[in-house]
Design an enzyme around this catalytic site. Structure first.
Site, PDB file in Angstrom:
ATOM      1  N   LYS A 176     -61.899  16.086  26.505  1.00  0.00           N
ATOM      2  CA  LYS A 176     -61.500  17.153  27.427  1.00  0.00           C
ATOM      3  C   LYS A 176     -62.063  16.915  28.818  1.00  0.00           C
ATOM      4  O   LYS A 176     -63.221  16.523  28.983  1.00  0.00           O
ATOM      5  CB  LYS A 176     -62.007  18.507  26.915  1.00  0.00           C
ATOM      6  CG  LYS A 176     -61.227  19.050  25.721  1.00  0.00           C
ATOM      7  CD  LYS A 176     -61.695  20.444  25.374  1.00  0.00           C
ATOM      8  CE  LYS A 176     -61.190  20.914  24.022  1.00  0.00           C
ATOM      9  NZ  LYS A 176     -59.754  21.207  24.011  1.00  0.00           N
TER      10      LYS A 176
ATOM     11  N   ARG B 237     -44.218  31.328  19.870  1.00  0.00           N
ATOM     12  CA  ARG B 237     -42.985  32.130  19.806  1.00  0.00           C
ATOM     13  C   ARG B 237     -42.361  32.283  21.191  1.00  0.00           C
ATOM     14  O   ARG B 237     -41.138  32.214  21.345  1.00  0.00           O
ATOM     15  CB  ARG B 237     -43.275  33.516  19.226  1.00  0.00           C
ATOM     16  CG  ARG B 237     -43.311  33.550  17.706  1.00  0.00           C
ATOM     17  CD  ARG B 237     -43.087  34.979  17.225  1.00  0.00           C
ATOM     18  NE  ARG B 237     -43.249  35.127  15.787  1.00  0.00           N
ATOM     19  CZ  ARG B 237     -42.268  34.948  14.901  1.00  0.00           C
ATOM     20  NH1 ARG B 237     -41.055  34.588  15.300  1.00  0.00           N
ATOM     21  NH2 ARG B 237     -42.491  35.125  13.613  1.00  0.00           N
TER      22      ARG B 237
END
Lengths: 192, 296
Positions: free
Chosen positions: B83, B167
């Site tokens: 990261k 979603r």
């Protein structure tokens, strides 16, 4: 239409499914041993060979795959070729030993050494498919360090075999499924 | 400019293709990396502290210790990701020089730039970036990200945000596929994303790069859930090494990623796992401590 399985434990199995469909076969994503029964051939895709080995063991698929390979053609790319090899180094790990080749994992180095190369396949490959150079996508690719004298090397890159055929089986250290050139998949379908 | 067909971009996306159907695990040292590899992880993510500890301890979270990362790279043969802080292109250049296989420009670390993300097209090493919605995903891809993951809410052990994000991205992509040319121009403005990318998604119904999920995955069922919703692989952060039996849980999540559509096998994978990591109610996390709102 030939039904060709794609081992769907992990990896780029969908890309192989699409490549097989483009080449005129019906792809079947194989997650269970019973699915092998109705197939004319099987592709072992790219992915992480260590992950695939663990899932093969967990799902009890190693012996059914070896048994399948005694009857029907298998085509492995990258991690698939590693699983098909007789001996694996860098470091040593188990394999299915479907072909008499030895491979070294991550032979070119890390991701920074991954590349797209244009290679001139051997004349035999061109005769059996179609003329033209081959675009080879190498992703943390293995290098084939030893090939059985009875096996045929169909393409090389920097002198090392990258596409090898032995009997009914085929192994590539690159990813023909990630290009629009369908000749390698077409060659495999010819063997079914 | 976007160069989907450039060799460099294809090689970057190519590695993400190989990670599909797998689990990428956060690790802070070589010993954890080995446990992850032995469990069947497709890659490990090297970081200084897992998100749950960053949340608890506070302070500035930076790129991991170089010595630790080198040790991890020596210990495992699977890809090693690391990261970098949002906008911290020098951390990224150091990670590229180190030879890590993927960089996560991550909201889990403390942002280094509150306006700009890293120009990822300028790197040879591929990048993964987090997104909560389609606009964010497409902005990151325009900057050169070769892989998108949902942000979820890292370190929470709560899947609700990852579900919301996957979603949202899937729904917004579906909506684009039914729009006309002039409507796509308008959508590009709303999404704050380049028209060319909006048109690509409208035509293909998916992102031009693989789409994974992260942020709150703590159980095999969580991994299967986000994959059912459209994620092509999962990142598990604190969920493995903050549980009571990391090795068993790591194995179970790997099995769940493969069997995400098979409830009988998921049941098998969910047995005898010990305790999951403690979870947090998102509503009880103060606004300023949310990680997902980092990134622009």
């Amino acid at each position: 239409m030939k039904k060709v399985g794609v081992l769907a434990l992990q990896g780029d199995f969908e890309a192989h499914g699409a490549a097989l469909a483009r080449a005129g076969a019906e792809p079947v994503f194989v997650r269970e041993a019973e699915q092998l029964r109705s197939l004319d051939g099987l592709v072992i895709p790219g992915g992480e060979s260590t992950t695939m080995l663990k899932l093969l063991r967990y799902e009890g698929l190693s012996d059914p795959l070896r048994e399948f390979a005694r009857r029907k053609p298998v085509f492995g790319t990258c991690a698939g070729a590693i699983l098909m090899a007789h001996a694996v180094s860098g470091p040593a790990q188990e394999s299915l030993a479907l072909m008499d080749i030895d491979v070294e994992r991550n032979g070119y180095g890390r991701q920074i050494d991954s590349r797209v190369a244009t290679i001139d396949p051997e004349p035999e490959f061109l005769e059996r498919t179609a003329p033209g150079t081959l675009e080879a996508v190498f992703i943390r690719a293995p290098i084939i360090r030893r090939v059985d004298p009875g096996a045929r090397v169909l393409a090389r890159y920097q002198g090392d075999p990258v596409l090898v055929e032995q009997g009914r089986h085929l192994a590539a250290t690159f990813h023909p499924e990630l290009t629009s050139d369908g000749r390698v998949h077409a060659l495999f379908l010819e063997k079914l | 400019m976007f160069q989907f067909t450039s060799e460099q971009f294809r090689v970057k996306v190519g590695l993400a293709e190989m990670l599909k159907g797998g689990v990428i695990m956060d690790v802070t040292n070589a010993e954890q990396a080995k446990i992850a590899e032995d469990a069947g992880a497709t890659a490990v993510m090297a970081l200084e502290r897992v998100p749950a500890d960053i949340r608890k301890e506070g302070g500035v979270a930076r790129m991991a210790n170089i010595g630790k990362m080198e040790e991890i790279m020596r210990t495992v043969t699977i890809p090693v990701m690391a990261k970098a802080r949002i906008g911290h292109f020098m951390e990224a250049r150091i990670l590229q020089a180190l030879g890590v296989d993927y960089i996560d420009e991550s909201e889990v670390l403390t942002p280094a730039d509150e306006e700009h993300h890293i120009d990822k097209n300028a790197f040879r090493v591929p990048f993964v970036c987090g997104a909560r919605n389609l606009g964010e995903a497409l902005r990151r891809i325009a900057e050169g990200a070769a892989l998108i993951r949902t942000k979820g809410e890292a370190g929470s052990g709560n899947i609700v945000e990852a579900v919301r994000h996957i979603r949202t991205i899937v729904k917004e992509m579906k909506q684009l596929t039914v729009l006309g040319a002039e409507e796509l121009v308008h959508q590009a403005k709303i999404l704050q994303a380049p028209l060319e990318l909006v048109e690509w998604v409208a035509h293909n119904g998916r992102l031009p790069v693989p789409n994974f999920s992260a942020g709150g995955i703590a159980t095999p069922a969580d991994a299967a859930l986000v994959m059912q919703l459209g994620a092509e692989a999962v990142f598990v952060g604190s969920g493995i090494f903050k549980s009571s039996d990391p090795a068993a849980r790591a194995k179970a999540v790997v099995q769940a990623a493969k069997n995400f559509d098979n409830a009988d096998k998921l049941l098998e994978a969910s047995r005898a796992l010990g305790e999951a990591m403690p979870g947090l109610d998102i509503a009880k996390i103060p606004e300023a401590e949310l990680l997902q709102t980092r990134g622009w």
